[in-house]
Scaffold this active site. Structure first.
Site, PDB file in Angstrom:
ATOM      1  N   CYS A 268      11.162  16.769  21.483  1.00 46.56           N
ATOM      2  CA  CYS A 268      10.861  17.272  20.199  1.00 46.56           C
ATOM      3  C   CYS A 268       9.513  18.127  20.495  1.00 46.56           C
ATOM      4  CB  CYS A 268      10.541  16.035  19.220  1.00 46.56           C
ATOM      5  SG  CYS A 268      12.165  15.325  18.727  1.00 46.56           S
TER       6      CYS A 268
ATOM      7  N   LEU B  85       0.644  -1.256  -0.159  1.00 46.50           N
ATOM      8  CA  LEU B  85      -0.057  -0.057  -0.120  1.00 46.50           C
ATOM      9  C   LEU B  85       0.929   1.176   0.038  1.00 46.50           C
ATOM     10  CD1 LEU B  85      -2.759   1.158  -0.019  1.00 46.50           C
ATOM     11  CD2 LEU B  85      -2.710   1.065   2.653  1.00 46.50           C
TER      12      LEU B  85
ATOM     13  N   HIS C 238      11.381  21.049   9.958  1.00 46.35           N
ATOM     14  CA  HIS C 238      10.442  20.483   9.303  1.00 46.35           C
ATOM     15  C   HIS C 238       9.919  20.939   8.006  1.00 46.35           C
ATOM     16  CE1 HIS C 238       9.522  19.425  13.418  1.00 46.35           C
ATOM     17  NE2 HIS C 238       9.689  18.135  12.847  1.00 46.35           N
TER      18      HIS C 238
END
Ligand code: GLN
Ligand code: ZN
Length: 757
Positions: free
Chosen positions: A646, A18, A697
């Site tokens: 984090c 998948l 990010h």
């Protein structure tokens, strides 16, 4: 007769089919038709693997996330995606967001993602506002039901219940989510009627929130919802999992439903109480096989307690895994590198379904009919219980004899801070990074060649040393104050340590979905933990030899190692964590001996381990923080301990974080413009803090002005003398072209800030 069923099967596929199909589709390499076809064949394969159950699950498959599927089913996808007319593309748009391009001049933000209860699976948060109106979109589910009905006589759709759906979602304005209950339940009623028309008898309706602390309004919502849904022409099996019902037990037993499923692994102690309280016309489904872990079930002892229950409940007894098998890998038989001993102790999804079948057959047809299987199971269970690979007496002796005093630093922070100040002579607003530098394709390739035996150990080590040298030189050139070696030798911050510790095993294909197409492969912590030899000292020493500036040693903390592994279930986690703590403590002391005077111990996953019920937080925090302190606090006053987390949602655990007594803590804050630091207005955090100023990010490079502004904001809450400048997290996913200017901006900002004081 005992009835069997499953609460869901992993969707990702034995070989992550998948994942690969999705990623190809997103890169426009395959058509939507191809993707749908892949989904169909995965479902088919998974049903085949579960075909011995009485009730085959349908609706557990998803192209991204089952909560997002529920939003689509209820016509509650966010309005910002409404211009996309293709249903599946709209669904992916909500899942992943879309950047501005020629077709759409506006970027569309992705739905927020958050952790599914206390698992490592992430769901897309449903959104509600004053305009929320639900409409039923059952076509997709119906198509899957029709497909399942061709495979099996009895299929049981799985849907997320309305009350949990509301609870898991987020109100985007002042709308009270519970005000939406009536209109939501009306759509669920239509859905259940539609399912009945498809010949459906039983529907599994998940209400996992009943294992959390709920106030009266949520209790009331549950009663109201099921009072209405009970009138529809299907039988409802309400499922709870991941914990005990506790104070919700009576309410749940008395809801107007046809059956109840409970987690009989995590809620083992409640089984008898549920049996007593459940009205005698209701089915009781017991989740007897752990759907969250990879250990074999002790089938014989399970049958010992199941048998009297079976006698009492007769046909009302159903059996299943404790929760959806989404949280375990698919198939153990593919694994060739786990040795036979350890392999014999494990069960992945397929093996768990076999276990279920053995239990049911034993109860339905007598033990003799599965004598061999029960014998084999008992051999495996005994082998694990008695194995000297699991039980290391030296390790056990050390953990019991730990003197609690080893968890406390020699001197309090104020005194240490002065000593360290003199020792390191760092400027104000010192600059540093979180540990990793870009993991380039070259690094990954070399690691792979080394693993495959193409590259010799000597050549690989030389390559790593050259990388470290480059990273040190780059940091010197940029002008950072506290350097790191860059972690080029690590593929993963937990696996790297697991591979060097006794008591760990690794699967090759043990992938578990984390979100969408992303999977993780948690290492398997099976035995007492010891450290045969130093793990990071050589690299750190080499890095330090290249610079006069301090180089920070880099370790992963015990709680993070624990929370990101499949952990043994034969002793409390607190004990396992202490073993890890002692092993990492030895590494800390070895680093110190080797002249590494700043040591960072990452606890990226500390928060993740918080139990679902707040009333249980403190006992978790007690042993988790104690383990960290055992790891960190054996060093001399001059040695500076850093830790990194984090996230910065500390409000509720800030006291525990302060209790860790790390000299410096680095956290993630840049995206929130430091508002997440508000907690420091009320709580006077005593030690140094590095609030992240560079969002790793994102590919964006922060400007000097932005960084200066962020730190000025931070200094409104934290005294300037205690602030550090660093990125939000490690730099391993970024490229050098971004990292260099970003860090240079950070250094430039630190100089401006110093001058301004
Ligand atoms: N030291 C690790 C790194 O820099 C920390 C990663 C993390 O916190 N997730 O990569
Ligand atoms: Zn981090």
């Amino acid at each position: 007769m005992v009835t069997t069923h499953s609460l869901g099967f992993p969707r990702i596929g034995k070989n992550r089919e998948l994942k690969f199909a999705l990623e190809k589709y997103w890169r426009s390499e395959i058509s939507q038709q191809d993707l749908l076809q892949q989904g169909q064949s995965l479902r088919q394969a998974h049903w085949q693997l579960q075909n011995k159950v009485t009730w085959l699950p349908v609706g557990d498959f998803s192209f991204y996330d089952h909560v997002l599927d529920t939003s689509a089913l209820l016509g509650n996808l966010p309005a910002r995606s409404q211009n996309e007319t293709n249903d599946l593309d709209r669904y992916f748009q909500v899942a992943r967001g879309q950047s501005a391009n020629q077709d759409s001049c506006h970027a569309i933000s992705a739905g927020e993602m958050t952790k599914w209860f206390d698992t490592n699976y992430h769901y897309i948060v449903p959104e509600f506002d004053a305009n929320t109106a639900f409409t039923l979109n059952p076509d997709n589910l119906i198509a899957q039901i029709k497909q399942a009905q061709q495979q099996h006589q009895q299929v049981k759709p799985i849907i997320l219940g309305p009350v949990s759906y509301l609870w898991l979602g987020k109100s985007k304005d002042d709308t009270n989510k519970l005000d939406l209950l009536d209109s939501l339940v009306a759509v669920y009623e239509q859905l259940l009627i539609t399912l009945a028309q498809e010949g459906i008898e039983w529907v599994q309706i998940d209400e996992p929130i009943v294992v959390t602390e709920l106030d009266d309004s949520w209790h009331h919502a549950l009663k109201q919802a099921y009072f209405c849904l009970n009138k529809t022409p299907v039988k409802l099996l309400l499922t709870s999992y991941f914990g005990e019902l506790k104070e919700n037990l009576h309410l749940v037993c008395e809801l107007p439903i046809a059956g109840l499923h409970i987690d009989a692994v995590n809620g083992f102690s409640e089984i008898n109480k549920v049996v007593d309280w459940l009205p005698s016309h209701k089915v009781l489904s017991l989740g007897v096989i752990d759907g969250r872990n990879i250990w074999k079930t002790d089938l014989n002892s399970c049958l010992d307690w199941l048998e009297p229950l079976h006698e009492r409940l007769q046909d009302r007894l159903w059996l299943a895994p404790s929760c959806s098998l989404l949280h375990v890998p698919v198939d153990l038989t593919n694994e060739t590198e786990i040795d036979d001993d350890i392999k014999s102790w494990l069960a992945f999804a397929i093996q768990k379904m076999d276990e279920l079948d053995i239990l049911a057959t034993a109860l339905n047809q007598g033990y003799l009919s599965v004598q061999q299987q029960l014998q084999d199971n008992s051999t495996a269970i005994l082998s694990r219980q008695q194995s000297t690979r699991v039980h290391n007496l030296t390790v056990k002796a050390r953990t019991v004899s730990v003197d609690k005093a080893i968890a406390t630093r020699q001197s309090p922070y104020n005194k240490r801070a002065l000593i360290q100040k003199e020792h390191f002579n760092l400027p104000l607003f010192p600059t540093t990074t979180i540990g990793s530098f870009p993991q380039t394709t070259e690094i990954r390739q070399k690691r792979k060649s080394f693993r495959q035996g193409v590259l010799t150990e000597q050549d690989y080590h030389q390559f790593i040393k050259d990388e470290i040298k480059d990273v040190i030189e780059a940091q010197e050139a940029i002008g950072l104050d506290v350097l790191v070696h860059g972690e080029p030798e690590r593929n993963d911050m937990v696996e790297y340590f697991g591979q060097q510790l006794e008591g760990y095993a690794f699967s090759q294909f043990g992938w578990v979905q984390s979100y969408g197409s992303r999977c993780v492969k948690p290492p398997i912590l099976f035995g007492d933990i010891s450290r045969p030899k130093a793990m990071t000292v050589e690299w750190a020493k080499y890095a330090q030899s290249l610079s006069d500036k301090p180089v920070k040693g880099m370790l992963t903390g015990p709680v993070t190692i624990l929370n990101w592994s499949f952990v043994r279930n034969d002793q409390p986690h607190s004990e396992t964590c202490l073993q890890l703590a002692l092993a990492i403590r030895d590494e800390v002391l070895d680093l110190e001996k080797a002249g590494i005077n700043i040591i960072q111990i990452d606890e990226a996953a500390l928060r993740e381990g918080l139990p679902l019920r707040r009333s249980q937080w403190q006992s978790y925090l007690d042993w988790a923080i104690y383990s960290f302190k055992v790891t960190a606090n054996g060093v001399r006053d001059e040695t500076q301990i850093h830790t990194h987390m984090c996230y910065s949602e500390f409000n509720d655990i800030i006291e525990a974080i302060a209790e860790m007594d790390a000299d410096v803590i680095t956290i993630e804050t840049s995206r929130s413009d430091m508002v997440l630091l508000d907690v420091f207005n009320e709580f006077d955090y005593p030690n140094d803090i590095g609030p992240g100023v560079y969002d790793i990010h994102s590919p964006n490079i922060p400007t000097v002005e932005k960084i200066t502004m962020l730190i000025k904001k931070a200094s409104q809450r934290i005294p300037a003398e205690r602030l550090w400048l660093n990125p939000d997290c490690g730099l391993k996913t970024r490229g050098w072209a971004e990292v260099k200017p970003a860090l240079a901006a950070m250094v430039a900002a630190s100089r401006i800030l110093r001058a301004s004081i």
